[in-house]
Design an enzyme around this catalytic site. Structure first.
Site, PDB file in Angstrom:
ATOM      1  N   LYS A  13     -11.784  -9.913   1.955  1.00 23.11           N
ATOM      2  CA  LYS A  13     -10.944  -9.986   2.637  1.00 23.11           C
ATOM      3  C   LYS A  13     -11.013  -8.521   2.856  1.00 23.11           C
ATOM      4  O   LYS A  13     -10.574  -8.304   4.040  1.00 23.11           O
ATOM      5  CB  LYS A  13      -9.564 -10.194   1.393  1.00 23.11           C
ATOM      6  CG  LYS A  13      -8.372  -9.711   1.969  1.00 23.11           C
ATOM      7  CD  LYS A  13      -7.281  -9.581   1.045  1.00 23.11           C
ATOM      8  CE  LYS A  13      -6.906  -8.775   0.530  1.00 23.11           C
ATOM      9  NZ  LYS A  13      -6.530  -7.185   0.669  1.00 23.11           N
ATOM     10  N   ASN A  14     -10.961  -7.675   1.825  1.00 21.05           N
ATOM     11  CA  ASN A  14     -10.951  -6.416   2.273  1.00 21.05           C
ATOM     12  C   ASN A  14     -12.373  -5.916   3.268  1.00 21.05           C
ATOM     13  O   ASN A  14     -12.485  -4.625   3.480  1.00 21.05           O
ATOM     14  CB  ASN A  14     -11.175  -5.416   0.888  1.00 21.05           C
ATOM     15  CG  ASN A  14      -9.687  -5.782   0.288  1.00 21.05           C
ATOM     16  OD1 ASN A  14      -8.994  -6.461   0.996  1.00 21.05           O
ATOM     17  ND2 ASN A  14      -9.059  -4.973  -1.198  1.00 21.05           N
ATOM     18  N   CYS A  55       4.133  -0.152  -1.068  1.00 22.87           N
ATOM     19  CA  CYS A  55       4.409  -1.170  -1.936  1.00 22.87           C
ATOM     20  C   CYS A  55       4.836  -1.509  -3.097  1.00 22.87           C
ATOM     21  O   CYS A  55       4.430   0.049  -3.501  1.00 22.87           O
ATOM     22  CB  CYS A  55       3.533  -2.071  -0.959  1.00 22.87           C
ATOM     23  SG  CYS A  55       1.920  -1.136  -1.951  1.00 22.87           S
ATOM     24  N   ARG A  64       1.102   4.700  -1.132  1.00 24.87           N
ATOM     25  CA  ARG A  64       0.624   4.765  -0.643  1.00 24.87           C
ATOM     26  C   ARG A  64       0.566   5.349   1.081  1.00 24.87           C
ATOM     27  O   ARG A  64       1.155   4.470   2.013  1.00 24.87           O
ATOM     28  CB  ARG A  64       0.412   3.066  -0.282  1.00 24.87           C
ATOM     29  CG  ARG A  64      -0.146   2.551  -1.304  1.00 24.87           C
ATOM     30  CD  ARG A  64      -0.199   0.252  -1.046  1.00 24.87           C
ATOM     31  NE  ARG A  64      -1.559   0.636  -0.896  1.00 24.87           N
ATOM     32  CZ  ARG A  64      -2.026  -0.589  -0.588  1.00 24.87           C
ATOM     33  NH1 ARG A  64      -1.100  -1.612  -0.523  1.00 24.87           N
ATOM     34  NH2 ARG A  64      -2.890  -0.629  -0.123  1.00 24.87           N
ATOM     35  N   ASP A 114      -8.248  -3.327  -7.935  1.00 24.64           N
ATOM     36  CA  ASP A 114      -8.349  -4.443  -7.902  1.00 24.64           C
ATOM     37  C   ASP A 114      -8.159  -5.559  -9.147  1.00 24.64           C
ATOM     38  O   ASP A 114      -7.939  -6.460  -8.887  1.00 24.64           O
ATOM     39  CB  ASP A 114      -8.480  -4.859  -6.751  1.00 24.64           C
ATOM     40  CG  ASP A 114      -8.365  -4.274  -5.482  1.00 24.64           C
ATOM     41  OD1 ASP A 114      -8.300  -4.287  -4.559  1.00 24.64           O
ATOM     42  OD2 ASP A 114      -6.869  -3.608  -6.454  1.00 24.64           O
ATOM     43  N   ARG A 173      -2.295 -14.530  -0.123  1.00 23.45           N
ATOM     44  CA  ARG A 173      -2.651 -13.158   1.378  1.00 23.45           C
ATOM     45  C   ARG A 173      -4.315 -13.156   0.356  1.00 23.45           C
ATOM     46  O   ARG A 173      -4.728 -12.616   1.977  1.00 23.45           O
ATOM     47  CB  ARG A 173      -1.699 -11.570   0.642  1.00 23.45           C
ATOM     48  CG  ARG A 173      -0.781 -11.657   1.516  1.00 23.45           C
ATOM     49  CD  ARG A 173      -0.317 -10.624   0.426  1.00 23.45           C
ATOM     50  NE  ARG A 173      -0.733  -9.517   1.755  1.00 23.45           N
ATOM     51  CZ  ARG A 173       0.329  -7.954   1.966  1.00 23.45           C
ATOM     52  NH1 ARG A 173       1.097  -7.726   0.793  1.00 23.45           N
ATOM     53  NH2 ARG A 173      -0.813  -7.651   3.035  1.00 23.45           N
TER      54      ARG A 173
HETATM   55  C1  EPZ Z   1      -7.993  -0.235   0.296  1.00 20.25           C
HETATM   56  O1  EPZ Z   1      -6.830  -0.327   0.466  1.00 20.25           O
HETATM   57  C2  EPZ Z   1      -8.230  -2.072  -0.418  1.00 20.25           C
HETATM   58  N1  EPZ Z   1      -7.125  -2.938   0.569  1.00 20.25           N
HETATM   59  C3  EPZ Z   1      -7.337  -2.444  -1.586  1.00 20.25           C
HETATM   60  O2  EPZ Z   1      -7.110  -3.741  -1.938  1.00 20.25           O
HETATM   61  C4  EPZ Z   1      -7.751  -1.228  -2.745  1.00 20.25           C
HETATM   62  O3  EPZ Z   1      -6.897  -1.530  -3.785  1.00 20.25           O
HETATM   63  C5  EPZ Z   1      -8.052  -0.098  -2.345  1.00 20.25           C
HETATM   64  O4  EPZ Z   1      -9.039  -0.019  -1.169  1.00 20.25           O
HETATM   65  C6  EPZ Z   1      -8.791   1.010  -3.789  1.00 20.25           C
HETATM   66  O5  EPZ Z   1      -9.636   0.600  -3.960  1.00 20.25           O
HETATM   67  C7  EPZ Z   1      -7.867  -2.893   1.566  1.00 20.25           C
HETATM   68  O6  EPZ Z   1      -9.445  -2.755   1.630  1.00 20.25           O
HETATM   69  C8  EPZ Z   1      -7.318  -3.899   2.558  1.00 20.25           C
HETATM   70  P1  EPZ Z   1      -6.800   3.961  -0.597  1.00 20.25           P
HETATM   71  P2  EPZ Z   1      -7.092   1.285   1.102  1.00 20.25           P
HETATM   72  O7  EPZ Z   1      -6.678   4.915   1.133  1.00 20.25           O
HETATM   73  O8  EPZ Z   1      -7.724   1.781   1.625  1.00 20.25           O
HETATM   74  C9  EPZ Z   1      -3.824   7.086  -1.177  1.00 20.25           C
HETATM   75  C10 EPZ Z   1      -6.240  -5.248  -2.847  1.00 20.25           C
HETATM   76  O9  EPZ Z   1      -5.188  -5.900  -3.490  1.00 20.25           O
HETATM   77  N2  EPZ Z   1      -3.870   7.369   0.143  1.00 20.25           N
HETATM   78  O10 EPZ Z   1      -8.548   3.878  -1.102  1.00 20.25           O
HETATM   79  O11 EPZ Z   1      -4.896   0.969   1.324  1.00 20.25           O
HETATM   80  C11 EPZ Z   1      -3.556   5.511  -1.728  1.00 20.25           C
HETATM   81  O12 EPZ Z   1      -1.837   6.147  -1.877  1.00 20.25           O
HETATM   82  C12 EPZ Z   1      -6.086  -3.890  -1.716  1.00 20.25           C
HETATM   83  O13 EPZ Z   1      -6.887  -6.183  -2.642  1.00 20.25           O
HETATM   84  C13 EPZ Z   1      -2.581   8.124  -0.160  1.00 20.25           C
HETATM   85  O14 EPZ Z   1      -2.722   9.031  -0.270  1.00 20.25           O
HETATM   86  O15 EPZ Z   1      -6.653   2.324  -0.706  1.00 20.25           O
HETATM   87  C14 EPZ Z   1      -3.870   5.548  -3.188  1.00 20.25           C
HETATM   88  O16 EPZ Z   1      -3.305   6.189  -3.980  1.00 20.25           O
HETATM   89  C15 EPZ Z   1      -4.341  -3.310  -2.688  1.00 20.25           C
HETATM   90  N3  EPZ Z   1      -2.773   8.676   2.097  1.00 20.25           N
HETATM   91  C16 EPZ Z   1      -5.112   6.318  -2.893  1.00 20.25           C
HETATM   92  O17 EPZ Z   1      -5.254   7.324  -2.032  1.00 20.25           O
HETATM   93  C17 EPZ Z   1      -3.884   8.055   2.896  1.00 20.25           C
HETATM   94  O18 EPZ Z   1      -3.716   8.374   3.686  1.00 20.25           O
HETATM   95  C18 EPZ Z   1      -6.258   5.646  -3.003  1.00 20.25           C
HETATM   96  O19 EPZ Z   1      -5.792   4.557  -1.529  1.00 20.25           O
HETATM   97  C19 EPZ Z   1      -4.311   7.040   2.332  1.00 20.25           C
HETATM   98  C20 EPZ Z   1      -4.318   6.367   1.166  1.00 20.25           C
END
Ligand code: EPZ
Length: 419
Positions: free
Chosen positions: A25-26, A119, A124, A308, A400
């Protein structure tokens, strides 16, 4: 699994047999966004048929693209695609649609998205996404629930991410590939999905190097050609199934395991007493020797332990005698599944970012509710270890990301029915 309301599981059965892993998915979601950068047809082979992919398909159609399936191969014809707006209907449903913002700007010079809300696993925010776009010359206006962005000509730049973010790194790459000049992205996420996105973009003619390391260099090109790739197996689905073998003390063979993407997870699985070995391309998981608690595990950005798989790991740890602790360092509120597991008899105490588990207590089937994707999968795992029947509600969250988790677990000897 489409449109499922309940999953009923009779626990206590060891899982044995062979299973294959769906497409990631990711990995595929950013590849779908990348396909929008080519004014023609691209194809993602072995694409998972899951709700998030269908949602991204709908968004691309809204933007003017055409999509269709041939078996598990997803065709995306983005010959037309003049759209520049994604409504909150979609960004609320699927946060990762935000990575289309850069692609819309790169293709059509502007983009408008509904602000993706937080969420259930945390706030996020998207500040890093907007930061990288501004660095590339994009004018961003945040008005109420919308973000409006525009840029006549994207200009390469040197950008240092304030923190490691998978989505913001993807946003930067997807925007820089058609920018003028060189972009140097520093402090990038190193997840395998970034590496796969760059492989796909390179097949389309992008000039990218360094993916998998903290520094990625992109040399902008005038246009991108057709993309075609075999979607890699989903490392989180594979980890979920390994936890299913572990929690039932079973033995399974994974036919198409992700390659070298589960190191940190397998290390913790080994600490629990689990065994595994590679054999002619298959990954053999022997969970019959699982039985040890793991004093401390913390989730980290890749290559650390994946957030995850935090809830699936928690489920297994509730079944091994002794005290274990998990620290969730990526998201601020990712222990919702623990509340439901406690209703099944698990001994878990959550204090801030830490979950303290005392395993080995009897688990009894009952009705529990999934509230997010990976926590929902963890409840299925917990139910496999319960005495009696469990009913899982909120299956739409599980759909999902898991294409056929019930069918797969049934094929391994699990007793599950759905309605
Ligand atoms: C990706 O989400 C994945 N989703 C998530 O998988 C996964 O948990 C996550 O990466 C971490 O590995 C997809 O790839 C579609 P991040 P993403 O930006 O990109 C903070 C699943 O179950 N942050 O690496 O949203 C954020 O709040 C999903 O498949 C900011 O503060 O994750 C988090 O605390 C859930 N500002 C941390 O960084 C931003 O602009 C890491 O988030 C962006 C993120």
């Amino acid at each position: 699994m489409n449109g499922l309301k309940h999953i009923y599981i009779e626990g206590g059965k060891q899982l044995f047999g062979t299973v294959s892993i769906q497409g990631s998915k990711n990995a595929v979601l950013p590849m779908m966004a990348a396909s929008f950068l080519h004014k023609g047809i691209s194809v993602l082979k072995g694409c998972p048929k899951i709700a998030d992919v269908f949602c991204m398909e709908e968004i691309l159609r809204e933007l003017g693209a055409k999509t269709w399936w041939e078996g598990h191969d997803l065709y995306l014809d983005c010959s037309t695609g003049e759209g520049t707006e994604i409504s909150t209907v979609y960004t609320g449903k699927m946060r990762s649609s935000v990575i289309l913002l850069g692609a819309m700007i790169a293709r059509n010079g502007k983009g408008k998205i509904g602000y993706p809300g937080g969420c259930v696993i945390g706030q996020r925010p998207i500040d890093f996404h907007l930061y990288v776009l501004r660095c590339l010359g994009v004018d961003i206006r945040e008005e109420g629930e919308f973000v409006e962005a525009s840029c006549e000509k994207l200009q390469g730049s040197e950008i240092f991410f304030p923190a490691r973010s998978v989505g913001a790194t993807e946003q930067g790459i997807l925007t820089a590939v058609l920018a003028k000049g060189i972009t140097v992205l520093k402090n990038c996420a190193r997840e395998p999905e970034i590496i796969w996105l760059c492989r796909y973009l390179r097949k389309m003619g992008a000039k990218i190097s360094g993916e998998g390391n903290p520094c990625i260099v992109v040399e902008g090109v005038e246009s991108l050609g057709r993309g075609e790739i075999q979607v890699p197996p989903d490392r989180i689905v594979a980890g979920t199934y390994i936890c299913a073998a572990a929690i039932t003390r079973g033995r399974i063979e994974i036919e198409n395991p992700p390659e070298n993407e589960l190191g940190a997870f397998l290390e913790v699985y080994g600490k629990m007493g689990g065994q595994y070995k590679q054999n002619s391309g298959k990954l053999i998981i022997d969970g019959r020797t699982v039985g040890k608690s793991v004093p401390f595990t913390e989730t980290e950005v890749y290559p650390g332990f994946p957030t995850d798989l935090q809830s699936p790991l928690m489920a297994v740890l509730t079944t091994v005698p002794g005290k274990s602790c998990i620290r969730e360092k990526i998201f601020e509120d990712r222990y919702k599944a623990a509340v439901q597991m406690k209703r099944m008899g698990a001994h878990i105490t959550v204090k801030g970012r830490d979950a303290f588990i005392e395993g080995g207590f009897p688990l009894r089937g009952c009705t529990v509710k999934a509230e997010e994707l990976r926590g929902g999968a963890a409840l299925i795992l917990e139910a496999l270890a319960c005495e009696g029947i469990s009913c899982i509600e909120g299956c739409s969250f599980i759909e999902r990301g898991y294409e056929h988790i019930c069918e797969d677990l049934k094929a391994l000897g699990g007793i599950l029915t759905e309605d």
